[in-house]
Scaffold this motif. Structure first.
Motif, short mmCIF file in Angstrom:
data_model
loop_
_atom_site.label_atom_id
_atom_site.label_comp_id
_atom_site.label_asym_id
_atom_site.label_seq_id
_atom_site.Cartn_x
_atom_site.Cartn_y
_atom_site.Cartn_z
N GLN A 271 0.83 -1.20 0.00
CA GLN A 271 0.00 0.00 0.00
C GLN A 271 0.87 1.26 0.00
OE1 GLN A 271 -2.90 0.09 3.13
NE2 GLN A 271 -4.25 1.39 1.94
N THR A 272 1.93 1.24 0.77
CA THR A 272 2.85 2.39 0.81
C THR A 272 3.52 2.60 -0.54
OG1 THR A 272 3.24 2.02 3.16
CG2 THR A 272 4.86 3.36 1.99
N ALA A 273 3.96 1.51 -1.15
CA ALA A 273 4.60 1.61 -2.47
C ALA A 273 3.63 2.13 -3.51
CB ALA A 273 5.14 0.24 -2.88
N LEU A 274 2.41 1.61 -3.51
CA LEU A 274 1.42 2.08 -4.48
C LEU A 274 1.08 3.56 -4.26
CD1 LEU A 274 -1.00 -0.97 -4.71
CD2 LEU A 274 0.40 -0.03 -6.55
N GLY A 275 1.01 3.96 -3.00
CA GLY A 275 0.74 5.37 -2.70
C GLY A 275 1.83 6.28 -3.26
N ALA A 276 3.07 5.85 -3.11
CA ALA A 276 4.19 6.64 -3.65
C ALA A 276 4.15 6.64 -5.18
CB ALA A 276 5.51 6.06 -3.15
N LEU A 277 3.89 5.48 -5.78
CA LEU A 277 3.83 5.40 -7.23
C LEU A 277 2.69 6.25 -7.81
CD1 LEU A 277 4.52 1.60 -7.80
CD2 LEU A 277 6.01 3.52 -8.41
N SER B 7 -2.86 -0.12 -13.35
CA SER B 7 -2.82 -1.55 -13.63
C SER B 7 -2.27 -2.34 -12.43
CB SER B 7 -1.99 -1.81 -14.88
OG SER B 7 -1.95 -3.17 -15.18
N LEU B 8 -1.20 -1.82 -11.84
CA LEU B 8 -0.63 -2.45 -10.65
C LEU B 8 -1.63 -2.48 -9.50
CD1 LEU B 8 2.98 -0.97 -10.53
CD2 LEU B 8 2.38 -3.39 -10.65
N ALA B 9 -2.29 -1.37 -9.28
CA ALA B 9 -3.27 -1.29 -8.18
C ALA B 9 -4.42 -2.27 -8.40
CB ALA B 9 -3.80 0.13 -8.05
N GLU B 10 -4.87 -2.37 -9.64
CA GLU B 10 -5.95 -3.32 -9.95
C GLU B 10 -5.49 -4.76 -9.72
OE1 GLU B 10 -9.06 -2.75 -10.81
OE2 GLU B 10 -9.11 -0.70 -11.57
N SER B 11 -4.26 -5.05 -10.11
CA SER B 11 -3.77 -6.43 -10.04
C SER B 11 -3.50 -6.90 -8.61
CB SER B 11 -2.51 -6.59 -10.89
OG SER B 11 -1.43 -5.90 -10.32
N CYS B 12 -3.40 -5.98 -7.67
CA CYS B 12 -3.15 -6.37 -6.28
C CYS B 12 -4.38 -6.96 -5.60
CB CYS B 12 -2.68 -5.17 -5.47
SG CYS B 12 -0.98 -4.74 -5.83
N HIS B 13 -5.55 -6.67 -6.14
CA HIS B 13 -6.81 -7.16 -5.56
C HIS B 13 -6.92 -6.80 -4.08
CE1 HIS B 13 -7.49 -9.26 -9.29
NE2 HIS B 13 -6.31 -9.84 -9.17
N HIS B 14 -6.53 -5.56 -3.75
CA HIS B 14 -6.62 -5.06 -2.38
C HIS B 14 -7.38 -3.74 -2.43
CE1 HIS B 14 -4.91 -3.19 1.37
NE2 HIS B 14 -5.37 -4.36 1.80
#
Length: 138
Positions: A25-31, A56-63
């Motif tokens: 979640q932290t990595a996605l927030g930064a990205l 795309s990354l956020a969708e693929s995490c299924h979170h």
């Protein structure tokens, strides 16, 4: 003795899983902030590509909480500066649905601001079209 060690291992697994999720979640927030940084540095084409990749990354995490955070961040920090009101409004609405379901107050506040901006931008565009039509009619 076995029960204690089994409980310990279960607790350890739960904490490890929580750490992984928090890290993702932290990595996605930064990205999610990266497209805006690229845009402000003058690289609009690369910014759009990175925006699509992060989504795309956020969708693929299924979170769902991570997805909500990415949607609200991109719709607040990037899309208004591109002027893409339709995509901004759609992303904010999707983030608001998730934020409401997940009771994520910070994302709710951010998406309310984005939706208000998008609404104002639409009204401004409509007024501009009316003014242009009036000028042509004269």
């Amino acid at each position: 003795t076995w029960t204690r060690s089994s409980r310990y291992l279960e607790q350890r697994e739960r904490l490890a899983e929580h750490s992984k999720v928090t890290g993702v979640q932290t990595a996605l927030g930064a990205l999610a902030l990266w497209p805006a940084a690229l845009l402000f540095s003058g690289n609009a084409t690369q910014a759009e590509k990175i925006c699509e990749t992060v989504m795309s990354l956020a969708e693929s995490c299924h979170h769902p909480p991570s997805l909500c955070m990415v949607l609200s961040t991109i719709s607040f920090e990037y899309l208004p500066y591109v002027g893409d009101t339709k995509r901004c409004e759609a992303m904010a609405a999707r983030a608001m649905d998730l934020a409401t379901t997940l009771e994520m107050a910070q994302c709710q506040r951010i998406t309310k601001m984005v939706m208000a901006w998008a609404g104002q931008a639409k009204k401004h565009a409509q007024r501009k079209k009316v003014q242009e039509a009036e000028e042509k009619a004269q």
